[in-house]
Each structure stands twice: as C-alpha cells, then as structure tokens.
Motif scaffolding. Structure first.
Motif, PDB file in Angstrom:
ATOM      1  N   VAL A   1       0.867  -1.173   0.000  1.00 38.07           N
ATOM      2  CA  VAL A   1       0.000   0.000   0.000  1.00 38.07           C
ATOM      3  C   VAL A   1       0.904   1.223   0.000  1.00 38.07           C
ATOM      4  N   ILE A   2       0.664   2.148  -0.904  1.00 34.56           N
ATOM      5  CA  ILE A   2       1.460   3.376  -0.989  1.00 34.56           C
ATOM      6  C   ILE A   2       0.613   4.543  -0.494  1.00 34.56           C
TER       7      ILE A   2
ATOM      8  N   ALA B   1       8.569   4.881  -4.773  1.00 36.00           N
ATOM      9  CA  ALA B   1       8.286   3.729  -3.914  1.00 36.00           C
ATOM     10  C   ALA B   1       7.505   2.664  -4.675  1.00 36.00           C
ATOM     11  N   ALA B   2       6.522   3.104  -5.462  1.00 37.31           N
ATOM     12  CA  ALA B   2       5.745   2.150  -6.262  1.00 37.31           C
ATOM     13  C   ALA B   2       6.634   1.433  -7.267  1.00 37.31           C
ATOM     14  N   ASN B   3       7.573   2.160  -7.866  1.00 39.90           N
ATOM     15  CA  ASN B   3       8.481   1.551  -8.848  1.00 39.90           C
ATOM     16  C   ASN B   3       9.358   0.480  -8.200  1.00 39.90           C
ATOM     17  N   LEU B   4       9.773   0.728  -6.943  1.00 37.50           N
ATOM     18  CA  LEU B   4      10.594  -0.255  -6.251  1.00 37.50           C
ATOM     19  C   LEU B   4       9.826  -1.561  -6.067  1.00 37.50           C
TER      20      LEU B   4
ATOM     21  N   GLY C   1      -2.867  -0.661  -3.733  1.00 39.74           N
ATOM     22  CA  GLY C   1      -3.495   0.602  -4.076  1.00 39.74           C
ATOM     23  C   GLY C   1      -2.821   1.787  -3.425  1.00 39.74           C
ATOM     24  N   LEU C   2      -3.333   2.965  -3.751  1.00 46.99           N
ATOM     25  CA  LEU C   2      -2.824   4.235  -3.253  1.00 46.99           C
ATOM     26  C   LEU C   2      -3.814   4.824  -2.253  1.00 46.99           C
TER      27      LEU C   2
ATOM     28  N   GLY D   1      -3.164   3.460 -13.393  1.00 44.80           N
ATOM     29  CA  GLY D   1      -3.948   2.232 -13.322  1.00 44.80           C
ATOM     30  C   GLY D   1      -3.859   1.538 -11.981  1.00 44.80           C
ATOM     31  N   ILE D   2      -3.131   2.127 -11.033  1.00 44.27           N
ATOM     32  CA  ILE D   2      -3.061   1.570  -9.682  1.00 44.27           C
ATOM     33  C   ILE D   2      -4.355   1.919  -8.950  1.00 44.27           C
TER      34      ILE D   2
END
Length: 332
Positions: A216-217, A232-235, A245-246, A278-279
């Motif tokens: 979860v970001i 962070a999502a890319n990692l 999800g965000l 699309g997240i």
C-alpha cells in the motif's frame, strides 16, 4: 509350548501390547508396544514379561524389545501474509495509517500484527499504546509485544532507550528489520510492515528476505509527495510485488470553528495519479485534529466512531476485499 501359548500366559493388558513373539531353541523374543508409557513403567513391564514367560516350560532365555511410535512433530507455524505500507518521503502519515488499518482489519476478524520497520523513527509503540514495554525472546527469536487494541507489535522503539539516536549504517537497519519480522507471530495471519520513507536498505532487505504479498502506498496530494510515492511504487514493481493501491492522506481540513473545508496540501492528486497509472485508489484520510490527538494518546481513531474512523475502515475494507480475491496467497 508354542508362541500363542506363551502369549496366553500374559495378562490381557500386557498381551495387547505384544507386536510379535518368537520361540527358537528355548529363546523367546518379544516385541512390545510401549507407546504412552513412562520410562519406569516400561522397565516394570519388561521385568514382568520376562518373569512370566521365563517360568514357562522349555524357556531358557527371554529377550524383550520395546518400541513406540514417535510423537508427531508439531505443525510448522504458518507464515503470515505480509503487506508493506510504504511512502516515498516522510511526514505523510504512513505510521498512523498502518496502525489504524491494523485495528480496522482486526475489527473485521483478521489476526493482524504490525512491524514498525522505521528503525530511525519508530512511532508505533506510541500510536498502539505499548510504549515502554520490552519484548521477550524465545529460541533466539523475539516475541511480539501485545497492545491494548489486540494488535501484537514489534518495533525498535521497544528495544532502544527513548530518545536515543541510532547511528546505524543501512545494512544494520536492514538486519534489525529482519529480526522484527522473523519473530514468534503465533496465529497472526496478516502482518503489516510500516516501512521507513524512501527506497533504501530496509526496503531492499524486505524484498529479498520477506517478499510481501502486496504493498500500500500512501501520499499527500501535493506534487512533490506524489513524485516520491511513484519511486516507492516503482521499487515494489521491480520486486514483482503487487501494488494493492494508493491512499491519499491529509486530504482536506475542516476548520473546527467555522466548518469550512480547505486543502493545504492540494486535492485529488493521488486519485489523479491512480487514474494515470492504473493503480487502484483505496481512499482518502482527512487532515483532522482528532486523528493527531488520538494517535498521540495511543487510541487510534479506528477504535472509535466518527468520520475519521469511517475513512480508515473504508480503506481497510478494500484491502480485505483484495485479500479475499486470492492474489495475496499466490504471492507468498
């Protein structure tokens, strides 16, 4: 005298334990089932059998072998499903979100634990109200500290003196996080990891040793926070960890005096990022005085009533639905 006649000389309770009996040239060899007997009772059983069989005609020697099935090994502890809660930068309310999600998911019937992996700035002992407690160790592993809200927790805040600065290099922080995760979590089925901000050694250690089922970001709506949240999502994406999800935190402030709503950190930026990438968008948490006060007091808003509680529970419900669909189990 044959084997069956020899066996018939034994009391029924003893004869029932005879697995085999063989008579050869005056030597009798018996194999007895000693399951459930204490050592002293085994010795007594052996002596009694030797005496009874040894008195039979034609018996010169009695040999007794005791066998017992090994007790079944206890089942291996079930590994909890891990969900990482991350952000690209500090100060976006990630720890508050983690604690309240844990409480909300627990209220939904899940056995939830929390790891406070922010080794340099641990705040979960304050939010979950077990500050000052020390974890015990068993078999070289830590035992999580219970909290008044039913959420077991492990944090560096339980292991270091309050206010003491940790001058650790990255690998040391990663190793500390690993010890917090690899603990005696018992029947905990879901483990939320409150990560430090950024994409450093703690995150890399987690991905290599304890691959989460999902992440979860959390971000505030402002552009600078969103840029870091994307890192962070890319990692997680590079580590093949699904992004659940965000969450948009500090989304709108309601003035307690006039009731007017303002947006000091902007509005809708995280949802816009969700649409662009699309997240999934999991929901908004307001910038509210009650959340800050409740967190400082060790009573997460998710334990009570009101709009703040509802916002956390809505996000938790979406995470729970994601878990029920099955991708978490496949990712472990």
């Amino acid at each position: 005298m044959d084997e069956q006649a020899l066996k018939a000389r034994l009391p029924d309770s003893v004869a029932a334990r005879v697995q085999s009996i063989k008579l050869t040239d005056g030597r009798v060899t018996l194999v007895l089932d000693a399951a459930g007997l204490e050592p002293e009772n085994r010795d007594g059983l052996e002596s009694a059998v030797k005496q009874i069989i040894g008195e039979a005609e034609g018996v010169a020697e009695v040999r007794v072998a005791m066998v017992a099935d090994k007790a079944p090994a206890p089942p291996a502890p079930k590994t909890p499903i891990i969900i990482a809660v991350g952000s690209g930068k500090g100060g976006v309310g990630k720890s508050t979100l983690t604690a309240n999600l844990a409480v909300a998911l627990s209220r939904m019937g899940r056995n939830v634990g929390v790891v406070d992996a922010d080794v340099y700035g641990p705040s979960q002992p304050t939010i979950l109200n077990n500050k000052g407690e020390k974890p015990e160790a068993r078999d070289d592993k830590l035992v999580p500290v219970p909290s008044p809200h039913g959420i077991p927790l492990l944090s560096m805040g339980h292991l270091v003196e309050p206010g003491k600065a940790l001058a650790w290099r990255g690998p040391m922080a990663g190793n500390a996080m690993a010890q917090l995760v690899d603990a005696h979590w018992g029947d905990t089925e879901l483990l939320l990891i409150d990560l430090p901000p950024g994409t450093g050694d703690v995150q890399l250690t987690m991905l290599s040793k304890f691959k989460p089922a999902g992440a979860v970001i959390v971000s505030t709506p402002q552009d600078l926070a969103l840029i870091d949240a994307q890192r962070a999502a890319n990692l997680f994406d590079s580590g093949k960890v699904p992004i659940i999800g965000l969450v948009e935190n500090m989304a709108g402030y309601t003035c307690p005096h006039c009731g007017e709503v303002s947006d000091p950190f902007g509005k809708g930026g995280v949802e816009a990022a969700s649409d662009a990438t699309g997240i999934p968008f999991l929901g908004r948490i307001p910038l509210a005085l009650e959340i800050r006060e409740a967190s400082d007091a060790g009573t997460p808003p998710a334990t009570g009533d009101g709009p703040a509680r509802d916002s956390f529970h809505e996000v938790a419900k979406r995470i729970s639905d994601w878990l029920d669909k099955g991708p978490a189990a496949e990712a472990v």
